[in-house]
Write a protein that holds these residues in place. Structure first.
Motif, PDB file in Angstrom:
ATOM      1  N   UNK A  83       0.860  -1.185   0.000  1.00 34.13           N
ATOM      2  CA  UNK A  83       0.000   0.000   0.000  1.00 34.13           C
ATOM      3  C   UNK A  83       0.897   1.235   0.000  1.00 34.13           C
ATOM      4  N   UNK A  84       0.243   2.389  -0.071  1.00 33.82           N
ATOM      5  CA  UNK A  84       1.030   3.618  -0.149  1.00 33.82           C
ATOM      6  C   UNK A  84       1.356   4.123   1.259  1.00 33.82           C
ATOM      7  N   UNK A  85       1.877   3.242   2.119  1.00 28.85           N
ATOM      8  CA  UNK A  85       2.222   3.646   3.487  1.00 28.85           C
ATOM      9  C   UNK A  85       3.713   3.984   3.520  1.00 28.85           C
ATOM     10  N   UNK A  86       4.024   5.258   3.624  1.00 31.64           N
ATOM     11  CA  UNK A  86       5.437   5.650   3.666  1.00 31.64           C
ATOM     12  C   UNK A  86       5.981   5.511   5.080  1.00 31.64           C
ATOM     13  N   UNK A  87       5.978   4.295   5.589  1.00 29.41           N
ATOM     14  CA  UNK A  87       6.464   4.078   6.956  1.00 29.41           C
ATOM     15  C   UNK A  87       7.751   3.271   6.898  1.00 29.41           C
ATOM     16  N   UNK A  88       8.841   3.896   7.270  1.00 32.79           N
ATOM     17  CA  UNK A  88      10.144   3.228   7.218  1.00 32.79           C
ATOM     18  C   UNK A  88      10.860   3.422   8.545  1.00 32.79           C
ATOM     19  N   UNK A  89      11.804   2.529   8.825  1.00 30.81           N
ATOM     20  CA  UNK A  89      12.675   2.748   9.981  1.00 30.81           C
ATOM     21  C   UNK A  89      13.584   3.931   9.625  1.00 30.81           C
ATOM     22  N   UNK A  90      13.583   4.976  10.459  1.00 34.94           N
ATOM     23  CA  UNK A  90      14.312   6.189  10.065  1.00 34.94           C
ATOM     24  C   UNK A  90      15.817   6.002   9.987  1.00 34.94           C
ATOM     25  N   UNK A  94      18.189   1.446   2.715  1.00 36.47           N
ATOM     26  CA  UNK A  94      17.351   0.737   1.742  1.00 36.47           C
ATOM     27  C   UNK A  94      17.689  -0.758   1.761  1.00 36.47           C
ATOM     28  N   UNK A  95      18.985  -1.054   1.694  1.00 35.51           N
ATOM     29  CA  UNK A  95      19.428  -2.451   1.674  1.00 35.51           C
ATOM     30  C   UNK A  95      18.982  -3.179   2.955  1.00 35.51           C
ATOM     31  N   UNK A  96      19.125  -2.496   4.089  1.00 33.64           N
ATOM     32  CA  UNK A  96      18.769  -3.130   5.363  1.00 33.64           C
ATOM     33  C   UNK A  96      17.270  -3.398   5.473  1.00 33.64           C
ATOM     34  N   UNK A  97      16.459  -2.505   4.910  1.00 33.79           N
ATOM     35  CA  UNK A  97      15.014  -2.772   4.901  1.00 33.79           C
ATOM     36  C   UNK A  97      14.710  -4.054   4.136  1.00 33.79           C
TER      37      UNK A  97
ATOM     38  N   UNK B 113      -4.545   2.904  27.492  1.00 30.98           N
ATOM     39  CA  UNK B 113      -4.647   3.822  26.346  1.00 30.98           C
ATOM     40  C   UNK B 113      -3.378   3.771  25.504  1.00 30.98           C
ATOM     41  N   UNK B 114      -2.246   3.632  26.186  1.00 30.70           N
ATOM     42  CA  UNK B 114      -0.955   3.679  25.487  1.00 30.70           C
ATOM     43  C   UNK B 114      -0.468   2.296  25.077  1.00 30.70           C
ATOM     44  N   UNK B 115      -1.256   1.314  25.166  1.00 32.42           N
ATOM     45  CA  UNK B 115      -0.858  -0.043  24.800  1.00 32.42           C
ATOM     46  C   UNK B 115      -1.340  -1.061  25.822  1.00 32.42           C
ATOM     47  N   UNK B 116      -0.471  -1.517  26.725  1.00 29.21           N
ATOM     48  CA  UNK B 116       0.932  -1.169  26.946  1.00 29.21           C
ATOM     49  C   UNK B 116       1.889  -1.894  25.987  1.00 29.21           C
ATOM     50  N   UNK B 117       1.424  -2.972  25.333  1.00 32.93           N
ATOM     51  CA  UNK B 117       2.312  -3.618  24.360  1.00 32.93           C
ATOM     52  C   UNK B 117       2.069  -2.942  23.012  1.00 32.93           C
ATOM     53  N   UNK B 118       3.136  -2.436  22.402  1.00 38.56           N
ATOM     54  CA  UNK B 118       2.964  -1.620  21.198  1.00 38.56           C
ATOM     55  C   UNK B 118       4.072  -1.893  20.174  1.00 38.56           C
ATOM     56  N   UNK B 119       3.801  -1.429  18.963  1.00 43.63           N
ATOM     57  CA  UNK B 119       4.877  -1.281  17.966  1.00 43.63           C
ATOM     58  C   UNK B 119       4.685   0.094  17.338  1.00 43.63           C
ATOM     59  N   UNK B 120       5.765   0.704  16.864  1.00 44.28           N
ATOM     60  CA  UNK B 120       5.598   1.997  16.204  1.00 44.28           C
ATOM     61  C   UNK B 120       5.219   1.788  14.734  1.00 44.28           C
ATOM     62  N   UNK B 121       5.022   2.884  14.007  1.00 46.92           N
ATOM     63  CA  UNK B 121       4.525   2.784  12.633  1.00 46.92           C
ATOM     64  C   UNK B 121       5.387   1.914  11.748  1.00 46.92           C
ATOM     65  N   UNK B 122       6.706   2.140  11.785  1.00 49.23           N
ATOM     66  CA  UNK B 122       7.618   1.371  10.923  1.00 49.23           C
ATOM     67  C   UNK B 122       7.629  -0.101  11.336  1.00 49.23           C
TER      68      UNK B 122
END
Lengths: 225, 515
Positions: A83-90, A94-97, B113-122
């Protein structure tokens, strides 16, 4: 070839309100189902529901005869969705992803597979860049590479042509067709008539009433819309 | 969505090792990248700043706690209480246990509310789609949260114990703090159990409340080590229940918690209180769109009436349930009833804190509309009229709340019945303060501090942080004077009316800065 995806009386939407008509469709192994429609028709919502990213309002979706469950390991192994989710590890390159996905799917020789995908998507020169340093189109290529590097029996692509240059669109079409030829099933949401014609075996037009057409009719509907 | 014929394969040991490897790979790569972008010097300066900040904060907190402790231990009589002596009936132990219970409930609710177990967006995008066990992905951060909550709870309880029970030995204070630390961990683990849906939601919440009620009694029994051992064992037992199941939390739930935690964490870091409240209120899905629908559908004359009606309906639909204002009212009265009586200034402070907390809860509509001022600008109305419409409901609600509080204070002999009117008037000013707070701009951390005789002061940032709270407190001052005097002179009524009217006018006439 067996049926990979079956949707029966599927109703999708938000907060209890459907965004389009009921969807009933099936995709066999080796088939590409094109999904088209005007903006806001509900194409992406259908794709997200099939991929288990959001709950359906009614109806069933089955993959290999089992109700979808995005938390079940077999589902995650068989279904790849982009999908068009621009979510990456900051802070991952690129290679590591790509390496992360290759290792997570236990591919043989993951480094070599990553090299192949970087080469195919024209990212070799940017393989050590972090996603924030990429152009919008390159980030799209990275997402597509991550979806295609891993094995899957069902590939769901939501407008994969967006932000890609024409040459890459053609290459992507060949890649999707090759995936189907190898026995994979594909659900392709698109606004690109050429991509649809190059890949799809059937076409679903999403609107208040969902109808099935052949790809030529689907392409003309896209052109008309 | 899992149906009867859904197959879930239990993750193998190999899958778990692979998942642990993926997590390790991600963390190592991220660490390598961060190291490459910061020098040892920068890291040293960061550590030094943090250490200094924590040291100064602890010193200030410790001196404040000791001063408060001396004040409480020195109080000779209850002659200075704002309510009549005969009403100082609530045993101290009951009050402090109730406070402990309330804090534990807050920890559990916040954790939920904050989870407590979570993952971030990436992590949600790249980890959760992999066909591997999720436990190594969510467990280490969760265990870190448990450890931090436990340590934080223990540290926070120590001054509370020293202030509320002055005759405890140092070892007893320590044991009480350790008990509360373990109880804090239990609150977090119980929130995780709710996340795992091992019990139906209502039963899960009731079980959490019941267990935490039991836990809140134990820190008070610090004369022997067994309560600490008991609560510690309970924490370990509950953890043993959660840890093996950590990988079974649904992906959707992990992502939701991560989104709320990320939003709230960033807002807290920027010290933007409105954004923190938006983040914590964002997870609430049950907005009753049907509430007051008939009232809203009635025809109206003119845009102002239409806007007022829309604001009334939005207030009824968006504001938090009745429970928080009732709880703040109950907590406020309970604090005043404590046996022996709190010092007078502490009693007045309790009233101000309860009032400010309740007023803050009334600002949901203002906080949401502050995000899109363009919508208000579309209306053919003067901006001041729009702001009047927006303050009406918070003012009415706060006037009612303050009138009830003042009425109860009158019943407790704090002043004559005129106090109810003064309280209602104060409520109008406090309600207006919610709009000022909702439309404040986030602190500008790039603005330089201003030199003063006391040293450099970050005036712009403090001004931004205090905006809204300033007029809310200002509006209570005449009421507090009446409570201090024990009767309501006419001058106080007049001054209260002037204060509230002034605050209201300032709020509706002042054009807020763009957010």
């Amino acid at each position: 070839m067996g049926t990979v995806l079956e949707a029966e009386g599927l109703l999708v939407g938000y907060a209890g309100a459907p965004v389009c008509g009921e969807v009933s469709a099936s995709v066999d192994a080796g088939e590409v189902l094109g999904v088209v429609g005007v903006n806001g028709a509900g194409k992406s919502t259908v794709a997200r529901t099939i991929a288990g990213r959001q709950a359906s309002l009614a109806g069933d979706v089955k993959v290999h005869g089992l109700l979808i469950d995005p938390d079940a390991v077999p589902f995650r192994r068989q279904v790849s969705a982009v999908f068009d989710d621009d979510l990456f590890f900051p802070s991952l390159t690129v290679r590591e992803h790509l390496l992360l996905v290759a290792r997570g799917h236990s591919l043989d020789d993951p480094e070599a597979r990553v090299e192949e995908e970087l080469d195919f998507f024209g990212l070799l020169g940017r393989s050590h860049a972090i996603p924030d340093a990429l152009s919008s189109g390159q980030r799209r290529r990275l997402l597509l590479a991550a979806g295609l590097i891993r094995p899957s029996s069902l590939l769901i692509l939501d407008e994969p042509e967006q932000r890609l240059d024409p040459r890459m669109r053609v290459a992507l079409g060949e890649r999707i067709a090759a995936h189907a030829k190898d026995g994979g099933a594909v659900v392709l949401v698109t606004h690109d008539p050429q991509l649809l014609l190059a890949t799809a075996s059937t076409c679903l037009v999403i609107d208040d009433e969902v109808q099935e057409f052949d790809p030529e009719q689907g392409a003309s509907i896209i052109a008309g819309s | 969505m899992p149906g009867p014929d859904t197959v879930t394969v239990s993750p193998s040991t190999q899958g778990r090792e692979l998942a642990a490897g993926i997590v390790k790979f991600t963390r190592q790569s991220a660490r390598r990248y961060k190291r490459s972008r910061s020098s040892w010097g920068e890291r040293f300066v960061d550590a030094y700043s943090w250490g200094l900040g924590i040291g100064v904060s602890l010193t200030i907190a410790a001196s404040f706690v000791l001063a408060l402790r001396n004040e409480i231990s020195d109080r000779a009589s209850t002659a200075n209480s704002i309510i009549r002596r005969q009403w100082l009936v609530l045993p101290e132990e009951v009050l402090w246990t109730s406070v402990t219970f309330a804090v534990l409930l807050v920890i559990a609710n916040l954790a939920r509310k904050l989870g407590p177990m979570t993952v971030n967006g990436a992590e949600g995008s790249w980890w959760l789609t992999l066909p591997i066990d999720r436990r190594p992905m969510v467990l280490p951060p969760f265990l870190r949260k448990v450890a931090l909550t436990s340590a934080g709870s223990a540290i926070i309880y120590l001054p509370f114990s020293m202030v509320t029970v002055v005759d405890r030995a140092p070892v007893e204070h320590l044991l009480a703090s350790l008990s509360f630390g373990a109880a804090g961990a239990i609150a977090l683990v119980l929130a995780a159990l709710q996340q795992l849906r091992l019990l139906p939601p209502r039963i899960g919440k009731a079980t959490t409340a019941a267990v935490l009620l039991g836990c809140s009694v134990l820190p008070a029994l610090s004369s022997s080590p067994w309560p600490t051992a008991l609560v510690g064992a309970a924490a370990v037992g509950l953890l043993a229940l959660v840890v093996p199941r950590a990988g079974q939390v649904r992906g959707e739930e992990l992502v939701r918690g991560g989104a709320v935690a990320g939003h709230a964490g960033a807002s807290l870091f920027m010290m933007d209180s409105n954004e923190v409240l938006r983040a914590l209120g964002g997870g609430r899905k049950s907005v009753d769109g049907g509430r007051a629908a008939r009232f809203y559908a009635r025809p109206v004359d003119g845009p102002l009436r239409a806007l007022i009606r829309a604001d009334v309906v939005a207030f009824l639909r968006l504001n938090p349930p009745l429970m928080p204002p009732i709880l703040w009212l109950a907590a406020c009265i309970a604090m005043l009833l404590v046996e022996g009586g709190l010092p007078e200034f502490a009693q007045l402070a309790v009233i101000v804190i309860a009032g400010c907390a309740t007023a803050s809860g009334m600002g949901s509509v203002a906080r949401k509309t502050a995000l899109v001022p363009e919508l208000d600008a579309l209306l053919p109305l003067h901006p001041a009229l729009v702001r009047i419409s927006r303050t009406l409901m918070p003012c009415a609600a706060m006037a009612l709340w303050m009138a009830i509080l003042s009425g109860l204070l009158v019943l407790l002999g704090a002043a004559d019945p005129w106090l109810i009117g003064v309280g209602a008037l104060a409520g109008v000013g406090m309600g207006a303060g919610t709009l000022r707070a909702a439309t404040k701009t986030p602190p500008d951390w790039t603005a330089p501090p201003v030199e003063t005789p006391f040293g450099p002061v970050p005036r712009a940032q403090l001004g931004s942080l205090m905006r809204g709270l300033d007029v809310t407190i200002l509006a209570t001052i005449p009421l507090l004077v009446a409570l201090y005097l024990g009767y309501v002179p006419w001058s106080v009524v007049i001054v209260q009316a002037l204060f509230s009217a002034g605050v209201f006018l300032v709020v509706v006439v002042t054009r807020p800065k763009r957010i």
